[in-house]
Motif scaffolding. Structure first.
Motif, PDB file in Angstrom:
ATOM      1  N   ASP A 270       0.838  -1.210   0.000  1.00  8.10           N
ATOM      2  CA  ASP A 270       0.000   0.000   0.000  1.00  8.10           C
ATOM      3  C   ASP A 270       0.869   1.255   0.000  1.00  8.10           C
ATOM      4  O   ASP A 270       0.580   2.224  -0.705  1.00  8.10           O
ATOM      5  CB  ASP A 270      -0.925   0.008   1.227  1.00  8.10           C
ATOM      6  CG  ASP A 270      -2.051  -1.007   1.116  1.00  8.10           C
ATOM      7  OD1 ASP A 270      -2.329  -1.462  -0.008  1.00  8.10           O
ATOM      8  OD2 ASP A 270      -2.651  -1.359   2.155  1.00  8.10           O
ATOM      9  N   GLN A 271       1.922   1.241   0.812  1.00  9.52           N
ATOM     10  CA  GLN A 271       2.824   2.392   0.860  1.00  9.52           C
ATOM     11  C   GLN A 271       3.587   2.537  -0.458  1.00  9.52           C
ATOM     12  O   GLN A 271       3.818   3.650  -0.932  1.00  9.52           O
ATOM     13  CB  GLN A 271       3.817   2.249   2.027  1.00  9.52           C
ATOM     14  CG  GLN A 271       4.816   3.390   2.154  1.00  9.52           C
ATOM     15  CD  GLN A 271       4.151   4.727   2.411  1.00  9.52           C
ATOM     16  OE1 GLN A 271       3.238   4.819   3.228  1.00  9.52           O
ATOM     17  NE2 GLN A 271       4.597   5.768   1.719  1.00  9.52           N
ATOM     18  N   LEU A 274       1.421   4.243  -2.921  1.00  6.15           N
ATOM     19  CA  LEU A 274       1.352   5.665  -2.599  1.00  6.15           C
ATOM     20  C   LEU A 274       2.593   6.394  -3.083  1.00  6.15           C
ATOM     21  O   LEU A 274       2.510   7.489  -3.651  1.00  6.15           O
ATOM     22  CB  LEU A 274       1.191   5.838  -1.084  1.00  6.15           C
ATOM     23  CG  LEU A 274       1.057   7.273  -0.566  1.00  6.15           C
ATOM     24  CD1 LEU A 274      -0.232   7.903  -1.067  1.00  6.15           C
ATOM     25  CD2 LEU A 274       1.089   7.290   0.963  1.00  6.15           C
ATOM     26  N   MET A 278       1.748   9.013  -6.072  1.00  7.25           N
ATOM     27  CA  MET A 278       1.823  10.395  -5.599  1.00  7.25           C
ATOM     28  C   MET A 278       3.163  11.049  -5.883  1.00  7.25           C
ATOM     29  O   MET A 278       3.241  12.226  -6.214  1.00  7.25           O
ATOM     30  CB  MET A 278       1.544  10.445  -4.090  1.00  7.25           C
ATOM     31  CG  MET A 278       1.442  11.866  -3.523  1.00  7.25           C
ATOM     32  SD  MET A 278       1.022  11.895  -1.765  1.00  7.25           S
ATOM     33  CE  MET A 278      -0.621  11.195  -1.816  1.00  7.25           C
ATOM     34  N   SER A 288       3.433   7.388   5.091  1.00 10.35           N
ATOM     35  CA  SER A 288       2.150   7.795   5.628  1.00 10.35           C
ATOM     36  C   SER A 288       2.046   7.409   7.102  1.00 10.35           C
ATOM     37  O   SER A 288       2.708   6.483   7.577  1.00 10.35           O
ATOM     38  CB  SER A 288       1.017   7.123   4.848  1.00 10.35           C
ATOM     39  OG  SER A 288       1.016   5.722   5.093  1.00 10.35           O
TER      40      SER A 288
END
Length: 374
Positions: A270-271, A274, A278, A288
């Motif tokens: 998931d990170q 991101l 992003m 995050s």
């Protein structure tokens, strides 16, 4: 002593450290009392001087941290303003013809016609130019990599659209800031203006995305800029330093690798997504809060003897996953470099099979092809 002191703030008064209660100068050596001379010989003054310098250094670091936090707050405010002004420009309603009423001052007759609200368009573009220039100025004083990267990409995006921008009265200066010729704007082709500013995928929309990234980066950096003036992954730093409440100091593990739980691997992926969606995959982007919390909780759940191995394995696993994603992106986008913008369509293909990505990364890690440095 003097050579050391020259490297520090000369406005500090260190003379008090060398004062003596003795009033008998004849008992001293070159005006220094025998007691003070003995202290110098045995190193007491040297220790005191070093302690004073350390105190000064700590204060300077604290001041630097406070200044950076203030800069980041200013950056966040400016980025949010640019996000709002570009959102207003992309709004389709701004580019719709409206019923305009005009009154003849001589006859008093009121007529209606369909036209664009050039007053509203002009104000929207003026606000955008002002907010854009503020962000560029603020970014120049930032030390945050993700902010600088997005500012650079913003400038490149603007340069790529420079010819169209000039057609509507916007020029790029040598300082990368914009200037607006309102008369030229009001006489510009509405088609050119719509191409630049209206809707998804326009120039304004791309600037909006970068402003959003910069605002989020400023918020994250503010949360993790510590008193030492360094950006940290606060959860991992606390765990690895043994400073987290309820967690003992981490001991050395004899294992070269540690098998990471499926839940933690999911958090890593998931990170990773991101980072790429992003930030274009730039390594070193502040993680995050959600990821930091999961990492924190995961490491705390392990036996203290396993935490070092687990933390190092996670680090290397993330690096290897990034390497694999970079390779797949470059295969689709020749010449791409980490940190550059990546189209979502490309990333969607890369992350279509995360199980395969993780499997390949684990194969490298657990086969010992990567030095874990343990």
């Amino acid at each position: 002593m003097s050579s050391i002191g020259n490297n520090y703030n000369n406005s500090w008064d260190y003379s008090g450290m060398y004062s003596s209660n003795s009033n008998n100068a004849n008992n001293g050596l070159f005006g220094i009392s025998l007691t003070d001379y003995a202290s110098i010989r045995n190193g007491s003054y040297s220790k005191l001087l070093k302690a004073t310098y350390a105190q000064q250094d700590a204060q300077e670091k604290k001041t630097k941290a406070a200044t950076e936090t203030k800069n980041l707050t200013t950056m966040k405010t400016g980025a949010d303003a640019l996000k709002n002004s570009t959102a207003a420009l992309t709004n389709h309603k701004l580019w719709e013809k409206k019923t305009i009423k005009e009154k003849n001052e001589e006859t008093g007759e009121v007529t209606e016609k369909k036209d664009y609200d050039w007053g509203a368009i002009t104000e929207a573009v003026k606000q955008f130019v002002s907010d854009y220039n503020t962000v560029i100025g603020n970014a120049g004083s930032s030390d945050t990599n993700s902010i600088l990267r997005n500012a650079t990409n913003m400038i490149k995006t603007t340069e790529a659209n420079s010819k169209l921008l000039e057609k509507v009265g916007i020029k790029i200066g040598s300082d990368n800031k914009l200037t607006l010729d309102e008369d030229k704007l009001k006489s510009a082709s509405i088609g050119t203006l719509k191409t630049l500013f209206e809707g998804s995928g326009s120039y304004a929309d791309r600037i909006n995305q970068k402003a959003s990234n910069m605002g989020r980066a400023a918020t994250k950096a503010t949360d993790t800029y510590n008193s030492e003036g360094k950006y940290t992954n606060s959860a991992a730093s606390a765990i690895l330093a043994g400073n987290t409440s309820g967690t003992s100091a981490i001991g050395s593990s004899g294992k070269a690798t540690y098998k990471i739980s499926d839940e933690m691997k999911s958090a890593i992926l998931d990170q990773l997504k991101l980072d790429y969606y992003m930030y274009g995959g730039s390594k070193g982007t502040t993680d995050s809060k959600s990821y930091q919390t999961k990492l924190n909780d995961y490491l705390k759940s392990l036996d203290s003897k396993d935490r070092t191995a687990a933390a190092n394995t996670i680090t290397k696993l993330r690096e290897e996953l990034s390497n694999q994603v970079d390779k797949q992106i470059k295969a689709q986008v020749p010449g791409w470099n980490s940190g550059s913008t990546v189209a979502n369509s490309v990333l969607d293909k890369v992350f279509a099979n995360t199980d395969e990505l993780m499997k390949n990364a684990e194969s490298v890690i657990y086969n010992g092809s990567v030095n874990l440095g343990i």
